[in-house]
Design a protein around this motif. Structure first.
Motif, PDB file in Angstrom:
ATOM      1  N   LEU A   1      41.933 171.068  61.487  1.00  0.00           N
ATOM      2  CA  LEU A   1      43.327 170.675  61.695  1.00  0.00           C
ATOM      3  C   LEU A   1      43.437 169.389  62.506  1.00  0.00           C
ATOM      4  O   LEU A   1      44.250 168.505  62.181  1.00  0.00           O
ATOM      5  N   GLU A   2      42.650 169.255  63.539  1.00  0.00           N
ATOM      6  CA  GLU A   2      42.702 168.040  64.349  1.00  0.00           C
ATOM      7  C   GLU A   2      42.359 166.812  63.511  1.00  0.00           C
ATOM      8  O   GLU A   2      43.024 165.775  63.590  1.00  0.00           O
ATOM      9  N   ASP A   3      41.328 166.936  62.682  1.00  0.00           N
ATOM     10  CA  ASP A   3      40.947 165.822  61.822  1.00  0.00           C
ATOM     11  C   ASP A   3      42.034 165.524  60.802  1.00  0.00           C
ATOM     12  O   ASP A   3      42.337 164.354  60.521  1.00  0.00           O
ATOM     13  N   ALA A   4      42.628 166.563  60.227  1.00  0.00           N
ATOM     14  CA  ALA A   4      43.680 166.379  59.231  1.00  0.00           C
ATOM     15  C   ALA A   4      44.863 165.620  59.819  1.00  0.00           C
ATOM     16  O   ALA A   4      45.401 164.699  59.198  1.00  0.00           O
TER      17      ALA A   4
ATOM     18  N   ASN B   1      47.845 160.498  60.409  1.00  0.00           N
ATOM     19  CA  ASN B   1      48.434 159.483  61.281  1.00  0.00           C
ATOM     20  C   ASN B   1      47.841 158.103  61.047  1.00  0.00           C
ATOM     21  O   ASN B   1      48.560 157.099  60.995  1.00  0.00           O
ATOM     22  N   VAL B   2      46.530 158.037  60.892  1.00  0.00           N
ATOM     23  CA  VAL B   2      45.849 156.748  60.784  1.00  0.00           C
ATOM     24  C   VAL B   2      46.034 156.106  59.421  1.00  0.00           C
ATOM     25  O   VAL B   2      46.250 154.896  59.313  1.00  0.00           O
ATOM     26  N   PHE B   3      45.990 156.931  58.341  1.00  0.00           N
ATOM     27  CA  PHE B   3      45.946 156.347  57.004  1.00  0.00           C
ATOM     28  C   PHE B   3      47.156 156.630  56.113  1.00  0.00           C
ATOM     29  O   PHE B   3      47.490 155.813  55.255  1.00  0.00           O
TER      30      PHE B   3
ATOM     31  N   MET C   1      47.407 165.994  54.752  1.00  0.00           N
ATOM     32  CA  MET C   1      46.211 166.809  54.933  1.00  0.00           C
ATOM     33  C   MET C   1      46.492 168.043  55.795  1.00  0.00           C
ATOM     34  O   MET C   1      45.958 169.125  55.536  1.00  0.00           O
ATOM     35  N   ALA C   2      47.324 167.890  56.805  1.00  0.00           N
ATOM     36  CA  ALA C   2      47.682 169.038  57.642  1.00  0.00           C
ATOM     37  C   ALA C   2      48.478 170.060  56.837  1.00  0.00           C
ATOM     38  O   ALA C   2      48.258 171.272  56.944  1.00  0.00           O
TER      39      ALA C   2
END
Length: 385
Positions: free
Chosen positions: A273-276, A281-283, A289-290
């Motif tokens: 979840l943190e990565d998603a 946010n970044v891309f 993804m979340a």
């Protein structure tokens, strides 16, 4: 000379095979812009030279071949595609461009796709079973994947962005976000930057996932080949060939979709979840993804789907499968290179035919292997409802 090079780096399980098939078959029709596809079906050989430093000579050779191609072709864009670039160090690729393709290094573009974490695991599992890379059940495979870091997308793709800046494009493998809801169309849309185009024909699905019934059968078949000591590279090719036969339309093919159980989906969500959120946010600028992680939990099954062949096939059919899987081993191992080269030829040509030149004895071996693979495909399509 090609004006701009585009490196399509995957990720794996993001429609890469379908994109490469469309490039190889030259299905694009565009009057304003010309694209020169790589000469081979995929550039995996080139990409693999970036993964180990003991492949310097082969790296030089293959990059020089690409330079000759890029200088010889007259096109607006040249495309080099291989999912194995996804594991390469971006700065190493950049240095190789500067060294071997200096005319194109400054403007080379990088295009990547990222599939939602849970969907990637399901798709990767199907491929690993098909090619003999895993004989585990899906919940066990999930537990293995979440211990690794490959699906931590944000750090990896951020390195590509830092290296190539505005020339790096990150796309979500989410149907509602893809141009025309199709990754092949989206791929060309990104390269052409909105210039009108059409595809001559809808590309045939490449490397499509197996059904639950087929996966259960494939696990048993691959176990048989392991027991009979068939080398891993040959098991990979056999599984791929069997999958292509099934994709070609074996009669009565069952299509029960592989799904995650809820406990596995929760574990995936907790892990990624943190990565998603960071990737969104970044891309992407929105919670793609979340949201996909939440959706995977919502639709997760109460219990894992059975993946034992006995659940779907009669005892008679199971015996016949094991017999067919075993029967192809002697002709295969009698001349492994003959059948494998034949398979590669068929795969590259996109047809069931077009055998490589072979002697009478080799052709007999080749035909015997294909006969048993076709027999297996028919048996795999006889799953009980």
């Amino acid at each position: 000379m090609i004006k701009t090079l585009v490196f399509h780096i995957g990720d794996p399980k993001n429609g890469t095979s379908s994109i490469q098939r469309a490039l190889f078959d030259r299905t694009l029709r565009c009057h304003q812009v010309r694209i020169a596809p790589q000469q081979e079906l995929n550039a995996s050989g080139l990409a693999n030279t970036l993964l180990k430093d003991d492949r310097l000579e082969r790296r030089r050779k293959l990059f020089r071949q690409k330079r000759d191609w890029a200088l010889r072709e007259d096109a607006d864009f040249g495309v080099i595609s291989a999912e194995f670039f996804a594991r390469a160090r971006p700065r190493l690729l950049q240095r190789c461009l500067q060294q071997y393709l200096p005319e194109h290094a400054a403007d080379a573009r990088i295009l990547a796709y990222a599939r939602p974490h849970a969907a990637w695991i399901v798709s990767a599992y199907s491929t690993r079973v098909k090619t003999g890379g895993s004989l585990a059940i899906l919940s066990e495979f999930t537990a293995q994947i979440i211990q690794g870091k490959f699906l931590e997308y944000t750090p990896r793709f951020s390195r590509w962005e830092r290296t190539f800046g505005r020339h790096f494009v990150m796309r979500p493998f989410v149907l509602t976000e893809l141009y025309q809801g199709d990754v092949v169309a989206d791929f060309f849309h990104q390269i052409l930057e909105g210039v009108p185009f059409s595809l001559q024909e809808a590309p045939t699905a490449a490397n499509s996932s197996l059904s639950v019934e087929e996966l259960a059968a494939m696990r048993m078949i691959q176990e048989t080949w392991v027991r009979l000591e068939v080398p891993k590279p040959l098991r990979l090719a056999l599984g791929g060939a069997l999958g292509r036969i099934l994709e070609g339309g074996a009669a009565g093919r069952k299509r029960s979709k592989l799904r995650l159980d809820q406990a596995s989906a929760v574990a995936i969500r907790n892990r990624f979840l943190e990565d998603a959120r960071a990737l969104d946010n970044v891309f992407f600028g929105k919670p793609l993804m979340a949201a996909a992680l939440d959706s995977a939990v919502d639709i997760g099954l109460p219990e894992p789907q059975p993946l034992e062949a006995e659940e779907y096939f009669t005892a008679t059919v199971l015996v016949e499968m094991q017999e067919a899987a075993a029967a192809l081993v002697p002709p295969l191992l009698a001349d492994p290179r003959a059948w494998r080269n034949d398979y590669r030829k068929r795969k590259a040509s996109g047809t069931k035919y077009g055998k490589v030149a072979a002697g009478i004895r080799q052709k007999k071996y080749i035909d015997n292997v294909w006969a048993q693979l076709n027999r297996l495909a028919g048996l795999m399509s006889s799953a009980q409802s």
